[in-house]
Design a protein around this motif. Structure first.
Motif, PDB file in Angstrom:
ATOM      1  N   GLY A 185      -2.502 -59.697 107.592  1.00 45.78           N
ATOM      2  CA  GLY A 185      -3.572 -60.683 107.597  1.00 45.78           C
ATOM      3  C   GLY A 185      -3.908 -61.153 106.195  1.00 45.78           C
ATOM      4  N   GLY A 186      -4.073 -60.209 105.265  1.00 49.33           N
ATOM      5  CA  GLY A 186      -4.427 -60.574 103.895  1.00 49.33           C
ATOM      6  C   GLY A 186      -3.338 -61.322 103.164  1.00 49.33           C
ATOM      7  N   SER A 187      -2.082 -61.002 103.447  1.00 43.78           N
ATOM      8  CA  SER A 187      -0.963 -61.661 102.756  1.00 43.78           C
ATOM      9  C   SER A 187      -0.709 -63.068 103.283  1.00 43.78           C
ATOM     10  N   VAL A 188      -0.656 -63.200 104.609  1.00 45.83           N
ATOM     11  CA  VAL A 188      -0.306 -64.489 105.205  1.00 45.83           C
ATOM     12  C   VAL A 188      -1.423 -65.513 105.023  1.00 45.83           C
ATOM     13  N   LYS A 189      -2.675 -65.070 105.057  1.00 42.91           N
ATOM     14  CA  LYS A 189      -3.769 -66.044 104.907  1.00 42.91           C
ATOM     15  C   LYS A 189      -3.718 -66.748 103.558  1.00 42.91           C
ATOM     16  N   ASN A 190      -3.199 -66.091 102.522  1.00 44.40           N
ATOM     17  CA  ASN A 190      -3.085 -66.747 101.224  1.00 44.40           C
ATOM     18  C   ASN A 190      -2.091 -67.913 101.272  1.00 44.40           C
ATOM     19  N   VAL A 191      -1.004 -67.720 102.004  1.00 44.97           N
ATOM     20  CA  VAL A 191      -0.004 -68.779 102.155  1.00 44.97           C
ATOM     21  C   VAL A 191      -0.592 -69.933 102.964  1.00 44.97           C
ATOM     22  N   LEU A 192      -1.283 -69.594 104.038  1.00 46.31           N
ATOM     23  CA  LEU A 192      -1.888 -70.626 104.884  1.00 46.31           C
ATOM     24  C   LEU A 192      -2.997 -71.371 104.151  1.00 46.31           C
ATOM     25  N   ALA A 193      -3.682 -70.699 103.241  1.00 49.84           N
ATOM     26  CA  ALA A 193      -4.730 -71.374 102.470  1.00 49.84           C
ATOM     27  C   ALA A 193      -4.143 -72.450 101.557  1.00 49.84           C
ATOM     28  N   ILE A 194      -2.940 -72.221 101.045  1.00 46.30           N
ATOM     29  CA  ILE A 194      -2.272 -73.267 100.262  1.00 46.30           C
ATOM     30  C   ILE A 194      -2.015 -74.471 101.156  1.00 46.30           C
ATOM     31  N   ALA A 195      -1.562 -74.205 102.384  1.00 50.63           N
ATOM     32  CA  ALA A 195      -1.324 -75.300 103.331  1.00 50.63           C
ATOM     33  C   ALA A 195      -2.622 -76.036 103.648  1.00 50.63           C
ATOM     34  N   ALA A 196      -3.714 -75.285 103.821  1.00 50.00           N
ATOM     35  CA  ALA A 196      -5.007 -75.916 104.110  1.00 50.00           C
ATOM     36  C   ALA A 196      -5.456 -76.796 102.954  1.00 50.00           C
ATOM     37  N   GLY A 197      -5.198 -76.349 101.737  1.00 42.95           N
ATOM     38  CA  GLY A 197      -5.540 -77.151 100.579  1.00 42.95           C
ATOM     39  C   GLY A 197      -4.726 -78.437 100.514  1.00 42.95           C
ATOM     40  N   ILE A 198      -3.449 -78.339 100.876  1.00 45.24           N
ATOM     41  CA  ILE A 198      -2.601 -79.534 100.903  1.00 45.24           C
ATOM     42  C   ILE A 198      -3.129 -80.543 101.911  1.00 45.24           C
ATOM     43  N   VAL A 199      -3.537 -80.060 103.089  1.00 48.51           N
ATOM     44  CA  VAL A 199      -4.125 -80.939 104.104  1.00 48.51           C
ATOM     45  C   VAL A 199      -5.341 -81.665 103.536  1.00 48.51           C
ATOM     46  N   GLU A 200      -6.175 -80.925 102.829  1.00 50.85           N
ATOM     47  CA  GLU A 200      -7.374 -81.513 102.229  1.00 50.85           C
ATOM     48  C   GLU A 200      -6.998 -82.495 101.121  1.00 50.85           C
ATOM     49  N   GLY A 201      -6.049 -82.083 100.262  1.00 50.41           N
ATOM     50  CA  GLY A 201      -5.651 -82.933  99.144  1.00 50.41           C
ATOM     51  C   GLY A 201      -4.996 -84.224  99.581  1.00 50.41           C
ATOM     52  N   ARG A 202      -4.311 -84.197 100.721  1.00 48.79           N
ATOM     53  CA  ARG A 202      -3.665 -85.389 101.259  1.00 48.79           C
ATOM     54  C   ARG A 202      -4.597 -86.190 102.186  1.00 48.79           C
ATOM     55  N   ALA A 203      -5.833 -85.706 102.312  1.00 46.82           N
ATOM     56  CA  ALA A 203      -6.848 -86.387 103.133  1.00 46.82           C
ATOM     57  C   ALA A 203      -6.365 -86.607 104.567  1.00 46.82           C
ATOM     58  N   LEU A 204      -5.829 -85.539 105.171  1.00 44.74           N
ATOM     59  CA  LEU A 204      -5.317 -85.643 106.532  1.00 44.74           C
ATOM     60  C   LEU A 204      -6.396 -85.449 107.595  1.00 44.74           C
ATOM     61  N   GLY A 205      -7.598 -85.098 107.173  1.00 41.11           N
ATOM     62  CA  GLY A 205      -8.719 -85.049 108.111  1.00 41.11           C
ATOM     63  C   GLY A 205      -9.094 -83.660 108.578  1.00 41.11           C
ATOM     64  N   ARG A 206     -10.326 -83.553 109.111  1.00 45.18           N
ATOM     65  CA  ARG A 206     -10.826 -82.262 109.569  1.00 45.18           C
ATOM     66  C   ARG A 206     -10.087 -81.767 110.813  1.00 45.18           C
TER      67      ARG A 206
END
Length: 331
Positions: A185-206
């Motif tokens: 859980g602790g390891s994979v969530k860090n990778v997914l958080a990068i993906a979440a940031g990319i979604v935000e940075g690309r303004a893909l929406g909530r």
């Protein structure tokens, strides 16, 4: 006399945990790599490199000597995951057999693809292993804001000892026995958080952000279960709880890294501007390789690994995910 707690690593998280333990009434010996940081903590009661603005409790004493942790009743290890093996080896001569050692860094060792508990078993076999993980920003914990985490330990007495040393009204560890689930859980969530940031940075929406968290949670759970973890562990603080926090705030180093990537910044420039480790960058390729080893499909983590390695652009990775075939949600 209250048993002393030894903490290896005086970054933001290690220092925050020292503050939490001191708040619980436990004297702390905090080991720091930098001599100037040892002096600053002892003389000014502040960590100017990693946790500025927080006055540290008088029960915290910094040291640069590994031998000073030899008489501690338990250790917390908070060095970056990719340096965990060498860090533990440096303290091996000072560990008393049967000492609880809680791993507080989240990552998978590159190359070997081993969890931190496996690294601990190889370097400090006389330790009683534990994993501390959950939704917890260092600044929140240091300031005494309410926080709940998972303390996974297969030895219940050792787990309860650790909780008594760090737990308080504002810092609430919940005991579990599933170390693998807590680590994945602790390891994979860090990778997914990068993906979440990319979604935000690309303004893909909530909507896209929510979908990413849900589908990312499915990936995390698939891998953990394939490695022998309990599904329930991933639905708790060290899985879903940590995932939601880390994917929802640029205060997370991993999400802020993804945010910058999504806005078009180069990874090398992002990392060069930081004085702390972004664990998801190192973990992404290891998570992808570990998933392949266990035959687990993790397309979001695979996309992040491709972006990190330079094998794919952000836009190409996004297009690839959106072009995947429709399937059952339970797959």
């Amino acid at each position: 006399m209250t048993a002393k707690l030894g903490i290896i690593g005086a970054g933001a998280w290690g220092t925050a945990l020292a503050q939490a333990a001191a708040r619980a009434g436990t004297p702390v010996t905090l080991w720091a790599f930098e001599p100037e940081l040892v002096d600053a903590i002892n003389q000014t009661r502040e960590n100017p490199l990693y946790l500025k603005g927080v006055t540290l409790d008088a029960k915290i004493r910094a040291t640069g000597e590994a031998a000073d942790l030899a008489d501690a009743g338990a250790w917390l290890v908070v060095t970056p995951a990719q340096h965990m093996r060498s860090s533990l080896a440096g303290f091996a001569a000072h560990l008393r057999p049967g000492t609880p050692v809680a791993l507080c860094s989240k990552g998978i060792e590159r190359g070997s693809l081993k969890l931190m508990s496996e690294v601990l078993a190889e370097t400090l076999p006389a330790a009683i292993p534990a994993v501390l993980s959950g939704p917890s920003f260092a600044a929140d914990v240091a300031r005494g804001l309410p926080t709940a985490v998972t303390l996974a330990c297969s030895d219940r007495m050792a787990g309860e000892k650790l909780i008594s040393m760090i737990g308080s009204a504002s810092f609430r560890p919940y005991l579990a026995d599933d170390l693998v689930g807590a680590e994945i859980g602790g390891s994979v969530k860090n990778v997914l958080a990068i993906a979440a940031g990319i979604v935000e940075g690309r303004a893909l929406g909530r909507s896209a952000h929510a979908a990413l968290i849900a589908r990312g949670f499915a990936e995390m759970t698939r891998l953990a279960v394939a490695m022998g973890a309990q599904r329930e562990t991933l639905a708790g603080l060290c899985g879903l709880g940590d995932l939601v926090l880390t994917c929802s705030s640029p205060q997370s180093r991993n999400m802020s890294c993804g945010l910058a990537l999504g806005r078009g910044e180069a990874l090398a420039d992002i990392l060069a501007a930081r004085n702390s480790v972004t664990e998801g960058v190192a973990s992404a390729p290891a998570v992808f390789e570990l998933a392949a080893r266990h035959g687990v499909d993790m397309p979001i983590c695979e996309a992040v690994a491709a972006i990190i390695s330079g094998a794919s652009s952000v836009d190409t990775a996004i297009s690839g995910l959106l072009a995947r075939p429709f399937t059952s949600e339970s797959d």
